[in-house]
Design an enzyme around this catalytic site. Structure first.
Site, PDB file in Angstrom:
ATOM      1  N   THR A  46      57.089  69.439  43.635  1.00  0.00           N
ATOM      2  CA  THR A  46      56.594  68.759  44.838  1.00  0.00           C
ATOM      3  C   THR A  46      55.147  68.316  44.685  1.00  0.00           C
ATOM      4  O   THR A  46      54.719  67.363  45.340  1.00  0.00           O
ATOM      5  CB  THR A  46      56.744  69.649  46.082  1.00  0.00           C
ATOM      6  OG1 THR A  46      55.869  70.785  45.983  1.00  0.00           O
ATOM      7  CG2 THR A  46      58.178  70.129  46.246  1.00  0.00           C
ATOM      8  N   LEU A  49      54.410  65.002  49.467  1.00  0.00           N
ATOM      9  CA  LEU A  49      55.630  65.121  50.272  1.00  0.00           C
ATOM     10  C   LEU A  49      56.477  66.270  49.719  1.00  0.00           C
ATOM     11  O   LEU A  49      57.492  66.057  49.058  1.00  0.00           O
ATOM     12  CB  LEU A  49      56.409  63.805  50.258  1.00  0.00           C
ATOM     13  CG  LEU A  49      55.783  62.628  50.985  1.00  0.00           C
ATOM     14  CD1 LEU A  49      56.789  61.478  51.094  1.00  0.00           C
ATOM     15  CD2 LEU A  49      55.290  63.014  52.382  1.00  0.00           C
ATOM     16  N   HIS A  50      56.062  67.485  50.021  1.00  0.00           N
ATOM     17  CA  HIS A  50      56.773  68.664  49.531  1.00  0.00           C
ATOM     18  C   HIS A  50      58.196  68.728  50.094  1.00  0.00           C
ATOM     19  O   HIS A  50      59.186  68.708  49.353  1.00  0.00           O
ATOM     20  CB  HIS A  50      56.023  69.935  49.919  1.00  0.00           C
ATOM     21  CG  HIS A  50      54.620  70.008  49.418  1.00  0.00           C
ATOM     22  ND1 HIS A  50      54.309  70.294  48.107  1.00  0.00           N
ATOM     23  CD2 HIS A  50      53.432  69.837  50.062  1.00  0.00           C
ATOM     24  CE1 HIS A  50      52.996  70.307  47.952  1.00  0.00           C
ATOM     25  NE2 HIS A  50      52.439  70.017  49.131  1.00  0.00           N
ATOM     26  N   ASP A  51      58.311  68.836  51.407  1.00  0.00           N
ATOM     27  CA  ASP A  51      59.596  69.131  52.035  1.00  0.00           C
ATOM     28  C   ASP A  51      60.639  68.025  51.892  1.00  0.00           C
ATOM     29  O   ASP A  51      61.831  68.324  51.745  1.00  0.00           O
ATOM     30  CB  ASP A  51      59.387  69.465  53.514  1.00  0.00           C
ATOM     31  CG  ASP A  51      58.589  70.746  53.703  1.00  0.00           C
ATOM     32  OD1 ASP A  51      58.546  71.565  52.764  1.00  0.00           O
ATOM     33  OD2 ASP A  51      58.004  70.929  54.786  1.00  0.00           O
TER      34      ASP A  51
END
Length: 306
Positions: free
Chosen positions: A195, A233-235
């Protein structure tokens, strides 16, 4: 019929919001059967309010929201503040939703949904895994009925972001993460290893802001107040993987969570080689790389019609 029936367990959170928008915009691949909330980026009252506000902005009053756990199993030490702002959404003034949460607790919703559709439900925790762990502890038999747990959390091969050793979601509730890791469920991990490569550059921010719809504009505003430097934008990586797994690659590993040491609380220890596994089988696919250009194209394309 959508390819994946999912529950998103979240603590919105700017990148949680974009993960939800991505799911909303992908009906051919994703059936979002419910959203469950947990304390994490901000307290539970805020994460729950934010989930409702996100649904309202996208016109998705049809998706039920369930309020979950306000604390971890053993709550984390205090911290200075959130990179998501005081309210969790970067201070962007989204209107309150004209609808509310469901009366059932998130943990019980997870249990009932999995039991009623064995082998069909993928759990997508993108915040601390308190709700998922308590569902597994309250009703251990659901482990065999969960299709997969695809989660954002951890840092297998790089430093953490909350401490030198730990990524935030795991640091907040490492005991919950260890329950999930030892559950026997099929697991796919999206940690900072991958991520951290989903960087919203200035050009990408400009491309998002150029999209004329409200969801894209509000997403750009939230990202502009998210963290310091280049936001990541991890999630949304979790949802993008379900839409198009060819965007990502990874390795099989034995992943365990450090719960005892105050210095390394929340560290995710990943053993890849047989030598380091010491006869223990791999329990998790650890995603380590992505095609970032195709990833951002997918996200922006799916947000545009909302």
């Amino acid at each position: 019929m959508a390819k994946h029936r999912i529950i998103i367990d979240c603590d919105p959170g700017v990148d949680d919001a974009i993960a939800l928008f991505l799911a909303f915009g992908s009906p051919d691949e994703i059936e979002l059967v419910g959203i469950t909330t947990v304390a994490g980026n901000v307290p539970l009252s805020n994460t729950t309010r934010n989930a409702l506000r996100i649904c309202a902005l996208a016109g998705r009053a049809d998706i039920p929201v369930y309020k979950g756990c306000a604390n971890g199993i053993f709550p984390a030490p205090g911290r200075a503040g959130s990179v998501h702002g005081n309210d969790g959404l970067g201070g962007v003034d989204l209107p309150n939703a004209p609808f509310g949460v469901q009366s059932q607790h998130a943990v019980d919703f997870i249990i009932d949904t999995v039991r009623n559709a064995p082998g069909e439900i993928t759990l997508c925790p993108i915040g601390p895994m308190t709700n998922i762990a308590l569902a597994l502890l309250k009703e251990p038999s659901i482990a065999q009925d969960i299709k997969e747990i695809v989660f954002m959390g951890g840092a297998a091969f790089r430093p953490g972001n909350s401490t030198p050793e730990a990524e935030f979601n795991i640091w907040v509730d490492p005991h919950a993460a260890e329950v999930v890791m030892s559950s026997g469920c099929r697991l796919t991990m999206f940690g900072l290893d991958v991520t951290g490569k989903a960087v919203v550059t200035r050009d990408r921010m400009a491309a998002l802001r150029a999209q004329p719809n409200d969801v894209s504009q509000e997403s750009a505003d939230m990202l502009a107040h998210y963290g310091t430097g280049d936001p990541m934008l991890h999630d949304p990586c979790v949802v993008a993987h379900l839409i198009d797994p060819t965007l990502f690659s990874g390795v099989e590993a034995r992943v365990e969570v450090e719960c005892a040491s105050p210095l390394t609380r929340g560290r995710t220890v990943a053993a890849v080689s047989e030598r380091h596994r010491v006869g223990r089988p791999a329990n998790c696919t650890v995603i380590t790389d992505l095609d970032d250009a195709r990833f951002f194209k997918l996200v922006f394309d799916r947000l545009r019609p909302l």
